[in-house]
Design a protein around this motif. Structure first.
Motif, PDB file in Angstrom:
ATOM      1  N   SER A  58       0.844  -1.294   0.160  1.00 58.67           N
ATOM      2  CA  SER A  58      -0.025   0.209   0.115  1.00 58.67           C
ATOM      3  C   SER A  58       0.712   1.310  -0.132  1.00 58.67           C
ATOM      4  O   SER A  58       0.321   2.353  -0.864  1.00 58.67           O
ATOM      5  CB  SER A  58      -0.893  -0.057   1.301  1.00 58.67           C
ATOM      6  OG  SER A  58      -2.012  -1.100   1.028  1.00 58.67           O
ATOM      7  N   LYS A  59       2.046   1.445   0.757  1.00 62.03           N
ATOM      8  CA  LYS A  59       2.880   2.420   0.773  1.00 62.03           C
ATOM      9  C   LYS A  59       3.446   2.740  -0.557  1.00 62.03           C
ATOM     10  O   LYS A  59       3.719   3.632  -1.020  1.00 62.03           O
ATOM     11  CB  LYS A  59       3.890   2.119   1.947  1.00 62.03           C
ATOM     12  CG  LYS A  59       3.549   2.428   3.305  1.00 62.03           C
ATOM     13  CD  LYS A  59       4.629   2.251   4.084  1.00 62.03           C
ATOM     14  CE  LYS A  59       4.156   2.038   5.520  1.00 62.03           C
ATOM     15  NZ  LYS A  59       5.429   1.719   6.466  1.00 62.03           N
ATOM     16  N   ILE A  60       3.795   1.433  -1.360  1.00 68.30           N
ATOM     17  CA  ILE A  60       4.703   1.668  -2.394  1.00 68.30           C
ATOM     18  C   ILE A  60       3.582   2.154  -3.554  1.00 68.30           C
ATOM     19  O   ILE A  60       3.881   3.095  -4.328  1.00 68.30           O
ATOM     20  CB  ILE A  60       5.090   0.351  -2.904  1.00 68.30           C
ATOM     21  CG1 ILE A  60       6.221   0.023  -1.993  1.00 68.30           C
ATOM     22  CG2 ILE A  60       5.374   0.273  -4.468  1.00 68.30           C
ATOM     23  CD1 ILE A  60       6.737  -1.750  -2.284  1.00 68.30           C
ATOM     24  N   ILE A  61       2.276   1.662  -3.560  1.00 67.07           N
ATOM     25  CA  ILE A  61       1.362   2.081  -4.427  1.00 67.07           C
ATOM     26  C   ILE A  61       0.949   3.687  -4.197  1.00 67.07           C
ATOM     27  O   ILE A  61       1.045   4.556  -4.984  1.00 67.07           O
ATOM     28  CB  ILE A  61       0.104   1.347  -4.320  1.00 67.07           C
ATOM     29  CG1 ILE A  61       0.512  -0.180  -4.988  1.00 67.07           C
ATOM     30  CG2 ILE A  61      -1.180   1.912  -5.123  1.00 67.07           C
ATOM     31  CD1 ILE A  61      -0.523  -1.123  -4.931  1.00 67.07           C
ATOM     32  N   SER A  62       0.895   4.040  -3.325  1.00 66.33           N
ATOM     33  CA  SER A  62       0.759   5.197  -2.625  1.00 66.33           C
ATOM     34  C   SER A  62       1.725   6.217  -3.104  1.00 66.33           C
ATOM     35  O   SER A  62       1.394   7.414  -3.608  1.00 66.33           O
ATOM     36  CB  SER A  62       0.446   5.867  -1.062  1.00 66.33           C
ATOM     37  OG  SER A  62       0.419   6.865  -0.635  1.00 66.33           O
ATOM     38  N   ASP A  65       1.485   6.723  -6.914  1.00 66.30           N
ATOM     39  CA  ASP A  65       0.010   7.443  -7.092  1.00 66.30           C
ATOM     40  C   ASP A  65       0.328   8.980  -6.918  1.00 66.30           C
ATOM     41  O   ASP A  65      -0.043   9.934  -7.317  1.00 66.30           O
ATOM     42  CB  ASP A  65      -1.125   7.077  -6.276  1.00 66.30           C
ATOM     43  CG  ASP A  65      -1.600   5.895  -6.985  1.00 66.30           C
ATOM     44  OD1 ASP A  65      -1.285   5.328  -7.934  1.00 66.30           O
ATOM     45  OD2 ASP A  65      -2.314   5.165  -6.050  1.00 66.30           O
ATOM     46  N   ASN A  66       1.411   9.214  -5.802  1.00 66.51           N
ATOM     47  CA  ASN A  66       1.630  10.509  -5.475  1.00 66.51           C
ATOM     48  C   ASN A  66       3.061  10.837  -5.423  1.00 66.51           C
ATOM     49  O   ASN A  66       3.793  10.901  -4.191  1.00 66.51           O
ATOM     50  CB  ASN A  66       1.080  10.924  -4.009  1.00 66.51           C
ATOM     51  CG  ASN A  66      -0.368  10.825  -4.027  1.00 66.51           C
ATOM     52  OD1 ASN A  66      -0.984  11.362  -4.722  1.00 66.51           O
ATOM     53  ND2 ASN A  66      -0.912  10.041  -3.210  1.00 66.51           N
ATOM     54  N   PRO A  67       3.769  10.807  -6.513  1.00 69.80           N
ATOM     55  CA  PRO A  67       5.185  10.889  -6.595  1.00 69.80           C
ATOM     56  C   PRO A  67       5.993  12.122  -5.900  1.00 69.80           C
ATOM     57  O   PRO A  67       7.189  12.117  -5.680  1.00 69.80           O
ATOM     58  CB  PRO A  67       5.830  10.934  -7.946  1.00 69.80           C
ATOM     59  CG  PRO A  67       4.518  11.128  -8.719  1.00 69.80           C
ATOM     60  CD  PRO A  67       3.217  10.865  -7.852  1.00 69.80           C
ATOM     61  N   GLU A  68       5.442  13.060  -6.001  1.00 69.08           N
ATOM     62  CA  GLU A  68       5.766  14.407  -5.221  1.00 69.08           C
ATOM     63  C   GLU A  68       5.932  14.364  -3.538  1.00 69.08           C
ATOM     64  O   GLU A  68       6.602  15.072  -3.188  1.00 69.08           O
ATOM     65  CB  GLU A  68       4.945  15.673  -5.595  1.00 69.08           C
ATOM     66  CG  GLU A  68       3.261  15.611  -5.002  1.00 69.08           C
ATOM     67  CD  GLU A  68       2.275  15.045  -5.890  1.00 69.08           C
ATOM     68  OE1 GLU A  68       1.347  14.804  -5.441  1.00 69.08           O
ATOM     69  OE2 GLU A  68       2.782  14.320  -6.837  1.00 69.08           O
TER      70      GLU A  68
END
Length: 69
Positions: A58-62, A65-68
């Protein structure tokens, strides 16, 4: 306490073996309590492993999704 090198696959395999032994009545009454205790330890290990893996994914996917952030 669980062995440090225990993997999810090994724990699942051992659980399957214990389950089959119990279902097939291959375990003596003298061994039953220790086998059930070991099975409960393996279940707890697997549940923890799954929860930790889910949180990590979930952390990786997050982050994807929000690279900034």
């Amino acid at each position: 306490m669980m062995e440090e090198k225990l993997t999810y696959e090994a724990a699942k395999s051992e659980l399957t073996a214990i389950s089959k032994e119990i279902e097939n009545e291959e375990i003596s009454v003298d061994q039953l309590a220790s086998k059930v205790k070991r099975a409960s330890e393996l279940i707890e290990f697997c549940q923890t492993k799954l929860k930790n893996t889910e949180a990590e994914v979930s952390k990786i996917i997050s982050r994807m999704d929000n690279p900034e952030n």
